[in-house]
Design a protein around this motif. Sequence first.
Motif, short mmCIF file in Angstrom:
data_model
loop_
_atom_site.label_atom_id
_atom_site.label_comp_id
_atom_site.label_asym_id
_atom_site.label_seq_id
_atom_site.Cartn_x
_atom_site.Cartn_y
_atom_site.Cartn_z
N LEU A 146 -0.77 8.10 3.96
CA LEU A 146 -2.00 8.30 4.72
C LEU A 146 -3.16 7.51 4.12
CD1 LEU A 146 -1.47 12.01 5.63
CD2 LEU A 146 -1.63 10.11 7.21
N ASN A 147 -2.98 6.95 2.95
CA ASN A 147 -4.02 6.10 2.37
C ASN A 147 -3.51 4.66 2.24
OD1 ASN A 147 -6.38 7.91 1.58
ND2 ASN A 147 -4.60 9.05 0.83
N TYR A 148 -2.63 4.31 3.15
CA TYR A 148 -1.88 3.07 3.04
C TYR A 148 -2.78 1.85 2.90
CZ TYR A 148 1.96 -0.16 4.06
OH TYR A 148 2.91 -1.14 4.00
N GLN B 140 -0.73 6.15 8.69
CA GLN B 140 -2.05 6.69 8.34
C GLN B 140 -2.90 6.95 9.58
OE1 GLN B 140 -4.17 3.80 6.09
NE2 GLN B 140 -3.66 2.12 7.45
N LYS C 163 -7.18 11.92 3.28
CA LYS C 163 -7.98 10.72 3.03
C LYS C 163 -9.28 11.10 2.33
CE LYS C 163 -6.07 8.76 7.22
NZ LYS C 163 -6.30 8.49 8.64
#
Lengths: 1335, 439
Positions: free
Chosen positions: A1252-1254, A1196, A1130
């Motif tokens: 993970l950056n949804y 995430q 992130k």
Amino acid sequence: MPANDTYSWNQKTLNIVFALSSVVMLLSVILMMQKDQDDEWRPIQRKNFELEAKLREVELTAIGSEDFKAKKADLQKKIDAAAVALEKTKSEEKNAELFSILDTQQREVDRLSEVLKSLNGLRDEARAKFDLAVSVGLAEEATSEKMSNFEARQALCDETQGLLDTANAALARTVAETKLITKEHDELLAAMDKMTKDEARVQAALEKIQPTSLISSMKRSLMEMPIIDGFNSHLKIVQDWMPKLRQTLGMAKIARFDRCRTCHQNIDKTATGGFPAFPEGHPSDEDVATWVSENKFPQPYATHSNTELFCTASSPHPVEKFGCTICHDGQGSGTSFGNAEHTPDNPHLADVWQEEYGYHANHFWEYPMQPTRFAESTCIKCHHGMTELGVNPEFGETAPKAFKGYQLIQKYGCFGCHEIHGQDAGVAIGPDLRIEPQTAEEIARIASDPSQVAGKFRKVGPSLRHIASKTSSAWIQYWTEIPSRYRPTTKMPQFFNQFEHLSAADAAHTKTLETVELAGIAKVLLGNSQPIDLLKPADGYVPDAERGKKFFTERGCLACHQHTAVPGTTAGFAPNISDIHQKIKRNADNPAFSDWLYTWIREPHRYHARSVMPTFSYLDADGVNQIDPPADIAAFLLSQGPAGSFPLNEVDTVELDNLVSLFLRKGRFSREKAEEIVRTGAFDMKKVDVVGDEAALATEDGSPTTDAAEWHNRKLEFVGRKTISRYGCYACHDMPGFETARPIGVALQDWGRKDTSKLGFEHVEEFLHHHGEPAGGKFSSTLERVAEATAAMSAGQDKNGDMTMEEVDREMSTTFFFESLQHHGRPGFIWQKLRGPRTYDFEKTETKGYDERLRMPKFPLKEDEIEAIATFVLGLIAEPPAPEYIYTPDERAKNRLEGEFLLAKYNCTGCHVVGLPQITYATKLDDITATEMTPADHENGLAMLLKLRPPHQALTGEVRPYVIEDEKVSLSIAKLHGFIASKPDPEEEDPELREFGFDVWETADFGTGGDAKRLLPGHRVTFTEKMLVDYQAGRGGDFAEWLVEDLMKTKTGGNRSLAWQASPPPLYQEGFKVQTPWLYQFLLEPTQLRYTTVLRMPKFNMSEKEAQTLANYFAAVDGAEFPYQEQIPKDVEYLAAREADLAHEGLLKDGETYLGESWKSLNGPLCVKCHSLGGRKFKVSDPVKDIQGPNLNIVQNRLRADWVKLWLYKPTWITPYTSMPLNFPKNNLTQFPDLFGGDPDVQVTATRDALLNYTRLMEDIGPTTYAPPVAAPADGAVPADGAVPADGAAPAVDAVPAEAGAAFDGTESNSSPPTVKAELPIDSSSVAAANGDNK
Amino acid sequence: MLNPHPDLTASVLIGLGWYYLILFGMNLLWTARSFRHDGEFRNGVPKAAFWAVVTSVLLMTSAYHFTYPTDGFLIFMPLWFKNFFNAYFSNPVLYFFLSVGGLVFMIAAREWWIKPTVAWSLLNLSLLFMGLSLTDYDFRQIVGKPDNVPIVAMLFIVAFFTWIYFTRAVDNDRRIAEGRPLFEQEDNEKVLVWPDLVYTELICMVVLTAVLIFWGIALQAPLEEPASSMKTPNPSKAPWYFLGLQEMLVYFDPWLAGVVLPSIILGGLMAVPYIDFNKLGNGYYSFKQRSFAVTTFLFGFLPLWVALIVLGTFLRGPNWNFFGIYEYWDVHKVEAATNKNLSQFFWENLGGIPKGSGVLDILLRESPGILLVLGYFFALPPLLGLTVLRTYFARMGVIRFLVFSNLILWMAILPIKMLLRWSFALKYIVGIPEYFFNI
């Protein structure tokens, strides 16, 4: 009268008497010295030297083999020849000259060195003179003279140094020249030296112990003589001094001196590999040669049996730091068998010792050595937390018995009555087992006092606050009288009906009194019971018992409970509720249903605020009817039979009056007054004015109770309250009106040191002489039982009557405790106290009042459990050693230990496997097929796998002989962790076909080095039953494993993988998998993750602190990074760098952003087949075959980056049974050809980063649908259909079962994988179909 | 192990085997002596024959012990005797009266029991009693303790010296009666310092040293539990030579039993030479000429000192309760002991003086006791001097008589208090706990 020559005594006689008496005195002095020298330890040390010498001899024999001797002789011959040749060469003319130059030069160097040495001395002297002159402040003239003197000398030194250097250089040149000549000889000598070095070392060691020369051996004997032995003799007392590990002797605390090693000299000696150098055993004779050849050594010559943990320098308890007596007790300063206060483990051993060592018990030493059976109790001195003794990742279960005792005390809630306070004025003194504060005031008081720590244990029994809503008076009485009569497995102890120590008449009378008391208890409980709002199912809802049974089976009830209607489970955490339909109060209008039971299942904490029973998320929609599982489950439980009727004895009114009168007299009433109150019902006080239980007798206005029935009830209530106070029912149960009542038992925190004269043995010994064993059993009395066991033990192996030696060994436990009881020891006391608590009242009841009788109830404990409890309680001594010796875990270990405690408290292991099963089996190294990488597998993925699951060495190093097909072979023993996939068919008779299948979950190496064979997770190993050495069940997950078997029968058609997917997941490496903050949230408020499971994680009644601890636990166990946060993908800088790198490599075109392209790869036609994603809901096309994966928006926050990446690389490496396919095969470049240059490896990372950056991507880019330019997904999604031919994908059963769970079905996979494959929901076609639908 | 307190074990039997072997040796010597000195019975059989039989029985007894059959051993103190003894002889009253009675008998029958054969028989009987008693576990526990060994030895040594005294005294009394010279006059030969004194002293020194070393090797110093203020041993006993004093603590306030009485004993012993006006009996043994002095001394020494030491050592067990010699020292034994002060008797039984807390109230309350004590020490001496001890008073003069009579009265106070306690459960004659003053 003047002196004359006549003597009163005959001089000759006097002389003789004098001579004789002198001889006698000389003898006495010699005897005294002999006695002084006659220490028990001297012969032991001598024998130990003998043993050591023997070992050296054996070593020498091993070194000096024939081969070795031959080689040595050969070398010697060569040396001799070379020496002769050398001499010859030396004598040649030019060489002779060279060597003579060498001599001259060497002489010159030596001479110059000497000269320099003396010049240096003079120079130093001059310098010192100058320094002194300066320091005493001589005139400058004088100092400068001294300075010049020094300088002159220094110059001389420098000059000589120069000469020496030149000479040395010349010498070196000549030496180099001569070396050329002597080279061969020198090298041979060096080889000889190397060859004989070991031998010489051993020889020297042997020479030291057993000198061969007369002088040395005389010197050695001399050193053993009296007085001379004071001068560092080899026979001496060995002493460990622990100044901080003090011991209490009488009133003083003094440093601890342990001389145990004077005799136990080898206690810390290890051989290479950390194994004991002198393994303890019983060799067949007294000869040290036998000991060495059998590799068995008797005490005191043996090494400690657990060198991993104790004594050695690398262990946590090195003997130099800890000594011996801190763990073993005993008298450390004693140097004889008796003075060391050895304690035999059973009376038979005591007899043997008495014969051998003149052993007798010494009652005066307060800390005799712990007998072996209680060896673990001393661990508690330093390990107050206890958990580390039971669960330890490094050493396993290190003190199982003490830990078991601790667990039993937790289970039965002994601390409810017997406080076990681990704190003394803020200092930890031992395990802290206390009830949590019960009232708000108490919580506030503890919070305001920094030196106080609140207890943390819940009352072990259910709350009785609202009991009237749950059950009836009749059941309460029936149950309380003999709980096991209603439920044989109950942990509720029996307070009543314990008559084994009473005469028949007394028992009958006691029974009538107890009937009154039981009625009184029921009266109080129901009278005090507070109303509660019970929940009801929706109006018109018809509970379905059949469906209820299904819910009951699948929803996790059986993880804690058992029920006969669903056989096969073994859970014992919560009560066996097969009988619950009998006791529960049913609805008045509908006897088939109980609102109470419905409420209890639905919201346990409404009824019992501190229950550990979790709340299940139940409201299910089946699409048509709103169904209510709690109602169904209640209906199912109640459908097992009608409500029970419980026969009651009549309350004897005369005895009731007697009891009331007795209790009143024990208060402040005279006999006349008490009898008057009972007779007239007039208690001349208002209810509010009465303090104590007598309030039950008073009326509001103080007027007499005239109504006979009411008066009867009042009296019953009075007796009931007295009874509850007397028996301390509130110790386990939450009861209104008794919140502030104090524990009624003796505090146990220092019971292990309790003065035995304060133990009331009374007539229990007499009791055991005639009673003490269950009626109708083998023995009429404990004495008889002990006598028989003793006789059998003394008779030995061959003659032990009808008992096996194993049974006799077990019986030795009884004889030990019996003997201890006879000598008024603590172990004996606690033993009988737990076997028959009231038996200490034997023939005492006649002379004391009914209310003075013993109160302790009888717990349903087995004999080994009693011993475990005794081990724990005897370890409670409230005498902690110095703080640096107390075990204080670091942060990580603390998280782990506290988590373990919670794991047990909430029975997490009921559902989840937290430690994988382990098999040990024998295998031929050649037969092992290493897991092969398929073309679809990524190298980077493998690297990631090895990072998360570093290879574990499977080979134990042990080799065992086996006979296979009549051939003797040596097989290596290996250990693997994973799950058994298939067991031998019970009907198969050919032993070669009786095979086990085992799925490895770890990375396992067979051997070391480059050619070691490596198994990757998911690999299936098969071996025949004969090869199985050991199977250790995993830790926890009994319910999951049971449910898997059940689901295979009922739901998945025998497919084990699918069944696992529907069951509680194993929490293997959970710390690497999930983010700790998410886990914390999840534990507090579980949400739905998986759509495949038949049950959901329930919501536990845990505090935020507990959730935090448990979340940390998982990270701590796996050694995940601290503080268990996950940030990198992130991180803006990471993303920018990634973008730059990819652009540089040409994988990102102009105008493309890294996250933008990643978002596409995530939203491409892959993930969405099974997951709801990017605003698109998962659609079911075929309810049977389709599998919905977890929603991806939670990734995430939930998962760790590395784990996700590995998961995307190859899911079966993490969870072999998963249905998740390998989505980005390495060899499929055409899947998303326009994303990152079509490189699947980059796509994996990109997909991970998108996951993970949804939220950011949903915000920034929004829902996206990405369609790759070439319609390749159908081929690419599953490798089997792509690059790898279908047959080759799974080379036999050993290969990675790439096709989802196919190979995991243990029952059928061996025979016909293809047919199974057809049933799979996730094969290429269905995925394609789903994909197509989604489009 | 099924019986944690076995009466007979192999080691006990072997030990007793040696014991009887020693008895056999002693009696063998005695038989030889008897053969030379004792002559014959009327029928011509030497009297030594009797001792020969005793000796051979002892030898057989010893041999029987050495075979130590584990079951059915026949020689032991019978249970009925132990029960009888424990039931009827285990109280301090009887014990005290028996010891006083023993003293009286000793003096009255002195002519009989000093005879060698009688004395030897008594010694044999006492050793036999001891040997039989040693078969009892509880007896062994107490008598066999290494630090009680000197007390057992002391019993025999005291008996021996008493016997010597009475033998000589009776002999001299007889000589005086018959007008013969005293034994000491007849045998008045002087001896030399060297070698007769110093040499024998040296030999004694050597032998004694050897004996002590052997003793030290054979009986190790007993090591008991580490001292602790939290847990004192029960019973807590003074060194054996102070047990007589400790016994007084049962009857007296500590300041009396621990301070006043010991001081008076010491002072009194120092005063004896100045009080003694009897010129007879100087330098020779005699009973008749010093019967009062000897009786008084023996009363003070034997029943009031030695017997109390024995009582304290062997018969006082846990909680300072009285135990029979064959009785298990059970800490749970309880003896009722509700004693009353004299003032309570007056208040409760005679409608006497009321209680109060002021000094005068207290004095008034305790006045009967105070008067009694004052009367005892101040009124009795003149009274005695004028009546019973008139001759003494006349020969001693006032001061000496008052000192003498007071010492006697102090000595008498112990048995008097004992009697009062036993007969009236009297706690203190004067009881002022408010000021820690009790008599």
